[in-house]
Design a protein around this motif. Sequence first.
Motif, PDB file in Angstrom:
ATOM      1  N   LEU A   2      10.232 -28.086 -26.005  1.00  0.00           N
ATOM      2  CA  LEU A   2       9.726 -27.365 -24.840  1.00  0.00           C
ATOM      3  C   LEU A   2      10.256 -25.937 -24.808  1.00  0.00           C
ATOM      4  CD1 LEU A   2       8.041 -27.300 -22.283  1.00  0.00           C
ATOM      5  CD2 LEU A   2       9.998 -28.233 -21.057  1.00  0.00           C
ATOM      6  N   LYS A   3      11.554 -25.766 -25.073  1.00  0.00           N
ATOM      7  CA  LYS A   3      12.120 -24.415 -25.063  1.00  0.00           C
ATOM      8  C   LYS A   3      11.466 -23.551 -26.138  1.00  0.00           C
ATOM      9  CE  LYS A   3      16.509 -25.157 -25.435  1.00  0.00           C
ATOM     10  NZ  LYS A   3      17.974 -25.050 -25.397  1.00  0.00           N
ATOM     11  N   ASN A   4      11.262 -24.101 -27.321  1.00  0.00           N
ATOM     12  CA  ASN A   4      10.594 -23.346 -28.386  1.00  0.00           C
ATOM     13  C   ASN A   4       9.182 -22.957 -27.976  1.00  0.00           C
ATOM     14  OD1 ASN A   4      12.803 -23.465 -30.101  1.00  0.00           O
ATOM     15  ND2 ASN A   4      12.094 -25.325 -31.115  1.00  0.00           N
ATOM     16  N   PHE A   5       8.471 -23.888 -27.347  1.00  0.00           N
ATOM     17  CA  PHE A   5       7.110 -23.614 -26.889  1.00  0.00           C
ATOM     18  C   PHE A   5       7.105 -22.478 -25.870  1.00  0.00           C
ATOM     19  CE2 PHE A   5       3.837 -24.352 -23.635  1.00  0.00           C
ATOM     20  CZ  PHE A   5       2.691 -24.243 -24.415  1.00  0.00           C
ATOM     21  N   LEU A   6       7.990 -22.547 -24.889  1.00  0.00           N
ATOM     22  CA  LEU A   6       8.044 -21.511 -23.860  1.00  0.00           C
ATOM     23  C   LEU A   6       8.451 -20.171 -24.455  1.00  0.00           C
ATOM     24  CD1 LEU A   6       9.705 -23.554 -20.982  1.00  0.00           C
ATOM     25  CD2 LEU A   6       7.295 -22.891 -21.176  1.00  0.00           C
ATOM     26  N   ASP A   7       9.409 -20.182 -25.369  1.00  0.00           N
ATOM     27  CA  ASP A   7       9.813 -18.945 -26.039  1.00  0.00           C
ATOM     28  C   ASP A   7       8.641 -18.336 -26.805  1.00  0.00           C
ATOM     29  OD1 ASP A   7      12.434 -19.137 -25.098  1.00  0.00           O
ATOM     30  OD2 ASP A   7      13.181 -20.089 -26.936  1.00  0.00           O
ATOM     31  N   ASP A   8       7.897 -19.173 -27.536  1.00  0.00           N
ATOM     32  CA  ASP A   8       6.745 -18.678 -28.305  1.00  0.00           C
ATOM     33  C   ASP A   8       5.681 -18.065 -27.402  1.00  0.00           C
ATOM     34  OD1 ASP A   8       7.917 -19.483 -30.679  1.00  0.00           O
ATOM     35  OD2 ASP A   8       6.707 -21.326 -30.865  1.00  0.00           O
ATOM     36  N   LYS A   9       5.534 -18.604 -26.196  1.00  0.00           N
ATOM     37  CA  LYS A   9       4.533 -18.098 -25.248  1.00  0.00           C
ATOM     38  C   LYS A   9       5.070 -16.940 -24.415  1.00  0.00           C
ATOM     39  CE  LYS A   9       1.296 -21.077 -26.172  1.00  0.00           C
ATOM     40  NZ  LYS A   9       0.069 -20.656 -26.821  1.00  0.00           N
ATOM     41  N   GLY A  10       6.353 -16.628 -24.553  1.00  0.00           N
ATOM     42  CA  GLY A  10       6.950 -15.538 -23.774  1.00  0.00           C
ATOM     43  C   GLY A  10       7.145 -15.888 -22.313  1.00  0.00           C
ATOM     44  N   VAL A  11       7.332 -17.167 -22.017  1.00  0.00           N
ATOM     45  CA  VAL A  11       7.497 -17.628 -20.639  1.00  0.00           C
ATOM     46  C   VAL A  11       8.990 -17.700 -20.321  1.00  0.00           C
ATOM     47  CG1 VAL A  11       7.111 -19.553 -19.047  1.00  0.00           C
ATOM     48  CG2 VAL A  11       5.359 -18.964 -20.740  1.00  0.00           C
ATOM     49  N   ALA A  12       9.388 -17.032 -19.258  1.00  0.00           N
ATOM     50  CA  ALA A  12      10.788 -17.080 -18.824  1.00  0.00           C
ATOM     51  C   ALA A  12      11.060 -18.421 -18.148  1.00  0.00           C
ATOM     52  CB  ALA A  12      11.073 -15.942 -17.854  1.00  0.00           C
ATOM     53  N   TYR A  13      12.268 -18.935 -18.336  1.00  0.00           N
ATOM     54  CA  TYR A  13      12.640 -20.204 -17.718  1.00  0.00           C
ATOM     55  C   TYR A  13      14.138 -20.242 -17.496  1.00  0.00           C
ATOM     56  CZ  TYR A  13      13.860 -21.342 -22.557  1.00  0.00           C
ATOM     57  OH  TYR A  13      14.400 -21.319 -23.822  1.00  0.00           O
ATOM     58  N   LYS A  14      14.545 -21.142 -16.629  1.00  0.00           N
ATOM     59  CA  LYS A  14      15.964 -21.383 -16.392  1.00  0.00           C
ATOM     60  C   LYS A  14      16.261 -22.786 -16.883  1.00  0.00           C
ATOM     61  CE  LYS A  14      19.417 -22.046 -12.811  1.00  0.00           C
ATOM     62  NZ  LYS A  14      19.653 -22.214 -11.388  1.00  0.00           N
ATOM     63  N   GLU A  15      17.199 -22.903 -17.786  1.00  0.00           N
ATOM     64  CA  GLU A  15      17.578 -24.213 -18.317  1.00  0.00           C
ATOM     65  C   GLU A  15      18.730 -24.781 -17.498  1.00  0.00           C
ATOM     66  OE1 GLU A  15      19.151 -26.295 -22.431  1.00  0.00           O
ATOM     67  OE2 GLU A  15      18.948 -24.126 -22.337  1.00  0.00           O
ATOM     68  N   VAL A  16      18.586 -26.048 -17.120  1.00  0.00           N
ATOM     69  CA  VAL A  16      19.655 -26.761 -16.422  1.00  0.00           C
ATOM     70  C   VAL A  16      19.986 -27.979 -17.269  1.00  0.00           C
ATOM     71  CG1 VAL A  16      20.320 -27.992 -14.334  1.00  0.00           C
ATOM     72  CG2 VAL A  16      18.822 -25.982 -14.175  1.00  0.00           C
ATOM     73  N   ASN A  17      21.237 -28.066 -17.723  1.00  0.00           N
ATOM     74  CA  ASN A  17      21.675 -29.187 -18.547  1.00  0.00           C
ATOM     75  C   ASN A  17      22.249 -30.262 -17.629  1.00  0.00           C
ATOM     76  OD1 ASN A  17      23.096 -30.989 -20.218  1.00  0.00           O
ATOM     77  ND2 ASN A  17      23.373 -29.394 -21.770  1.00  0.00           N
ATOM     78  N   VAL A  18      21.480 -31.319 -17.422  1.00  0.00           N
ATOM     79  CA  VAL A  18      21.908 -32.358 -16.484  1.00  0.00           C
ATOM     80  C   VAL A  18      23.053 -33.208 -17.038  1.00  0.00           C
ATOM     81  CG1 VAL A  18      19.717 -32.452 -15.242  1.00  0.00           C
ATOM     82  CG2 VAL A  18      20.067 -33.937 -17.218  1.00  0.00           C
ATOM     83  N   GLN A  19      23.311 -33.138 -18.330  1.00  0.00           N
ATOM     84  CA  GLN A  19      24.468 -33.836 -18.887  1.00  0.00           C
ATOM     85  C   GLN A  19      25.763 -33.135 -18.492  1.00  0.00           C
ATOM     86  OE1 GLN A  19      23.398 -34.031 -23.098  1.00  0.00           O
ATOM     87  NE2 GLN A  19      23.221 -36.243 -22.872  1.00  0.00           N
ATOM     88  N   GLN A  20      25.683 -31.823 -18.286  1.00  0.00           N
ATOM     89  CA  GLN A  20      26.864 -31.049 -17.929  1.00  0.00           C
ATOM     90  C   GLN A  20      26.974 -30.791 -16.433  1.00  0.00           C
ATOM     91  OE1 GLN A  20      26.559 -27.502 -20.302  1.00  0.00           O
ATOM     92  NE2 GLN A  20      27.036 -28.563 -22.201  1.00  0.00           N
ATOM     93  N   ASP A  21      25.922 -31.078 -15.690  1.00  0.00           N
ATOM     94  CA  ASP A  21      25.896 -30.791 -14.252  1.00  0.00           C
ATOM     95  C   ASP A  21      25.438 -32.034 -13.489  1.00  0.00           C
ATOM     96  OD1 ASP A  21      25.460 -29.857 -11.663  1.00  0.00           O
ATOM     97  OD2 ASP A  21      24.472 -28.008 -12.312  1.00  0.00           O
ATOM     98  N   PRO A  22      26.382 -32.892 -13.095  1.00  0.00           N
ATOM     99  CA  PRO A  22      25.997 -34.143 -12.426  1.00  0.00           C
ATOM    100  C   PRO A  22      25.300 -33.922 -11.082  1.00  0.00           C
ATOM    101  CG  PRO A  22      28.393 -33.896 -12.472  1.00  0.00           C
ATOM    102  CD  PRO A  22      27.819 -32.785 -13.296  1.00  0.00           C
TER     103      PRO A  22
END
Length: 60
Positions: A2-22
């Motif tokens: 998904l991140k690669n897809f969004l990067d390829d399309k030039g779409v900005a996003y905020k990633e939240v890692n739920v493994q690190q943020d309970p």
Amino acid sequence: MLKNFLDDKGVAYKEVNVQQDPIAAQRLVNATGQMGVPQSNVNGNWVLGFDPNSVMSFLK
């Protein structure tokens, strides 16, 4: 993927890692009833998994 897809399309996003943020993980479960990842909130619409067609439809 998904991140690669969004990067390829030039779409900005905020990633939240739920493994690190309970707290974020609990908010995700409360909002969607699901713990699977990735989950994306696109303009108020939740997309579960890698579903580029849904992501793009909610971006329009």
